[in-house]
Design a protein around this motif. Structure first.
Motif, mmCIF file in Angstrom:
data_model
loop_
_atom_site.group_PDB
_atom_site.id
_atom_site.type_symbol
_atom_site.label_atom_id
_atom_site.label_comp_id
_atom_site.label_asym_id
_atom_site.label_seq_id
_atom_site.Cartn_x
_atom_site.Cartn_y
_atom_site.Cartn_z
ATOM 1 N N UNK A 161 -0.356 -13.351 7.230
ATOM 2 C CA UNK A 161 -0.181 -11.920 7.499
ATOM 3 C C UNK A 161 -1.569 -11.358 7.742
ATOM 4 N N UNK A 162 -1.771 -10.724 8.911
ATOM 5 C CA UNK A 162 -3.132 -10.389 9.330
ATOM 6 C C UNK A 162 -3.250 -8.987 9.917
ATOM 7 N N UNK A 163 -2.141 -8.220 9.958
ATOM 8 C CA UNK A 163 -2.120 -6.993 10.747
ATOM 9 C C UNK A 163 -2.313 -5.704 9.960
ATOM 10 N N UNK A 164 -2.418 -5.809 8.648
ATOM 11 C CA UNK A 164 -2.449 -4.596 7.831
ATOM 12 C C UNK A 164 -3.845 -3.982 7.761
ATOM 13 N N UNK A 165 -3.880 -2.635 7.781
ATOM 14 C CA UNK A 165 -5.124 -1.914 7.535
ATOM 15 C C UNK A 165 -4.945 -0.936 6.377
ATOM 16 N N UNK A 166 -3.914 -1.193 5.552
ATOM 17 C CA UNK A 166 -3.582 -0.277 4.472
ATOM 18 C C UNK A 166 -3.865 -0.892 3.102
ATOM 19 N N UNK A 167 -4.313 -0.041 2.195
ATOM 20 C CA UNK A 167 -4.566 -0.487 0.839
ATOM 21 C C UNK A 167 -4.724 0.693 -0.089
ATOM 22 N N UNK A 168 -4.479 0.470 -1.368
ATOM 23 C CA UNK A 168 -4.613 1.519 -2.360
ATOM 24 C C UNK A 168 -3.997 1.089 -3.671
ATOM 25 N N UNK A 169 -4.116 1.931 -4.675
ATOM 26 C CA UNK A 169 -3.661 1.562 -6.008
ATOM 27 C C UNK A 169 -2.148 1.710 -6.198
ATOM 28 N N UNK A 170 -1.483 2.434 -5.306
ATOM 29 C CA UNK A 170 -0.055 2.659 -5.435
ATOM 30 C C UNK A 170 0.745 1.391 -5.131
ATOM 31 N N UNK A 171 1.913 1.271 -5.788
ATOM 32 C CA UNK A 171 2.787 0.129 -5.547
ATOM 33 C C UNK A 171 3.309 0.079 -4.113
ATOM 34 N N UNK A 172 3.253 1.214 -3.415
ATOM 35 C CA UNK A 172 3.760 1.223 -2.044
ATOM 36 C C UNK A 172 2.933 0.332 -1.120
ATOM 37 N N UNK A 173 1.728 -0.064 -1.574
ATOM 38 C CA UNK A 173 0.860 -0.921 -0.757
ATOM 39 C C UNK A 173 1.030 -2.406 -1.068
ATOM 40 N N UNK A 177 -0.856 -6.389 1.792
ATOM 41 C CA UNK A 177 -2.020 -7.272 1.683
ATOM 42 C C UNK A 177 -1.988 -8.375 2.732
ATOM 43 N N UNK A 178 -3.034 -8.493 3.515
ATOM 44 C CA UNK A 178 -3.165 -9.619 4.437
ATOM 45 C C UNK A 178 -3.414 -10.874 3.610
ATOM 46 N N UNK A 197 -8.187 -6.243 7.909
ATOM 47 C CA UNK A 197 -7.307 -6.313 9.079
ATOM 48 C C UNK A 197 -7.903 -7.231 10.137
ATOM 49 N N UNK A 198 -7.080 -8.158 10.642
ATOM 50 C CA UNK A 198 -7.499 -9.155 11.629
ATOM 51 C C UNK A 198 -8.673 -9.997 11.135
ATOM 52 N N UNK A 199 -8.819 -10.075 9.829
ATOM 53 C CA UNK A 199 -9.917 -10.841 9.248
ATOM 54 C C UNK A 199 -9.606 -12.308 9.057
ATOM 55 N N UNK A 200 -8.359 -12.699 9.210
ATOM 56 C CA UNK A 200 -7.979 -14.105 9.090
ATOM 57 C C UNK A 200 -8.194 -14.789 10.435
ATOM 58 N N UNK A 201 -8.928 -15.885 10.444
ATOM 59 C CA UNK A 201 -9.307 -16.522 11.711
ATOM 60 C C UNK A 201 -8.581 -17.843 11.951
#
Length: 264
Positions: A161-173, A177-178, A197-201
């Motif tokens: 999974x490589x497409x996410x740019x979202x993060x935070x302390x809430x369970x909604x995130x 996680x990439x 995001x897009x950090x997996x090569x």
């Protein structure tokens, strides 16, 4: 001061909610018969768990590679297609349904480049999030965004999974996680999480060497600071469970919170 964060819970390809059809299950009718078919997309070992809610019986089907096959067959007088997912649960899991032994003496490498050193953010059996069968033996290193993450063992990439740019302390995130899942030749799996995001090569199907660069750390998913989470899994009939291991010639249980690990 130790900053707490919430561990990524591994997302298994599964479905257990009543009357919801998993993407890997299809139903076809032909003449007087109804066929329930499995499309298994997992490139490592895998197993399908079939639970009959009417009889309380459970069946396990093991696979060593992707496959398509009929798993159940009914006469049209026996059941209505709308009742199949009321009467049965289907769960597709990574790994074999039964693994008796694995290489418990394998010496895993540190998950970062030579010459680098990082602090353990949370140890195994940590009271905050490293407890329970899935996460008991996870380890986490504090890393700034963009640090190099390397494979701790050779294997084959089976999930990315490589497409996410979202993060935070809430369970909604939690699902944001990439992450990477790598299959090893003794039947175990390793997971690395919270890449940028897009950090997996690397990609699904790639063969990975021990120490190979696989991506760049981040802060995606449910977390309060950038870090790398990684864990080794043994497959069981209930899914992937974390296990202890030897990391850079040291038992992983000895990597206590606050310890600085150096890849010499």
């Amino acid at each position: 001061m130790f900053k707490r964060y919430v561990l990524l819970l591994f997302i298994i390809v599964s479905c257990s909610k009543e009357e919801i059809r998993p993407s890997y299950i299809s139903i076809k009718s032909n003449n007087d018969s109804i066929y329930v078919n499995l499309l298994n997309p997992i490139i490592s070992t895998a197993f399908l768990k079939i639970e009959n809610k009417l009889t309380n019986q459970t069946q396990f089907l093991d696979f060593t590679k992707p496959d398509t096959l009929t798993i159940l067959k009914f006469h049209k007088t026996q059941i209505d297609t709308s009742d199949i997912f009321k009467n049965y649960n289907f769960t597709l899991n990574f790994g074999a349904s039964s693994i008796k032994t694995y290489d418990s003496l394998y010496n895993y490498g540190l998950p970062f480049s030579k010459g680098k050193r990082y602090r353990v953010l949370q140890q195994q059996n940590g009271s905050f999030t490293h407890f329970g069968p899935v996460s008991r033996y996870a380890l986490d290193f504090t890393m700034k965004i963009g640090e190099e993450v390397c494979a701790i063992r050779e294997g084959v990439v089976v999930f990315v999974k490589n497409d996410s740019d979202e993060g935070g302390s809430s369970k909604k995130y939690k699902s944001k996680a990439n992450n990477i899942l790598i299959y090893h030749n003794d039947g175990t799996f390793s997971q690395y999480a919270h890449f940028k995001q897009n950090g997996i090569i690397v990609k699904k199907g790639d063969s990975i060497k021990k120490g190979q660069l696989i991506g760049y750390s981040g802060d995606t998913g449910q977390a309060t600071e950038p870090h790398l989470h990684f864990v080794l899994y043994k497959p069981t009939i209930n899914g992937l469970n974390s296990i202890p291991y030897i990391l850079d010639s040291i038992p992983s249980q000895k990597y206590k919170t606050g310890l600085i690990a150096t890849n010499k």
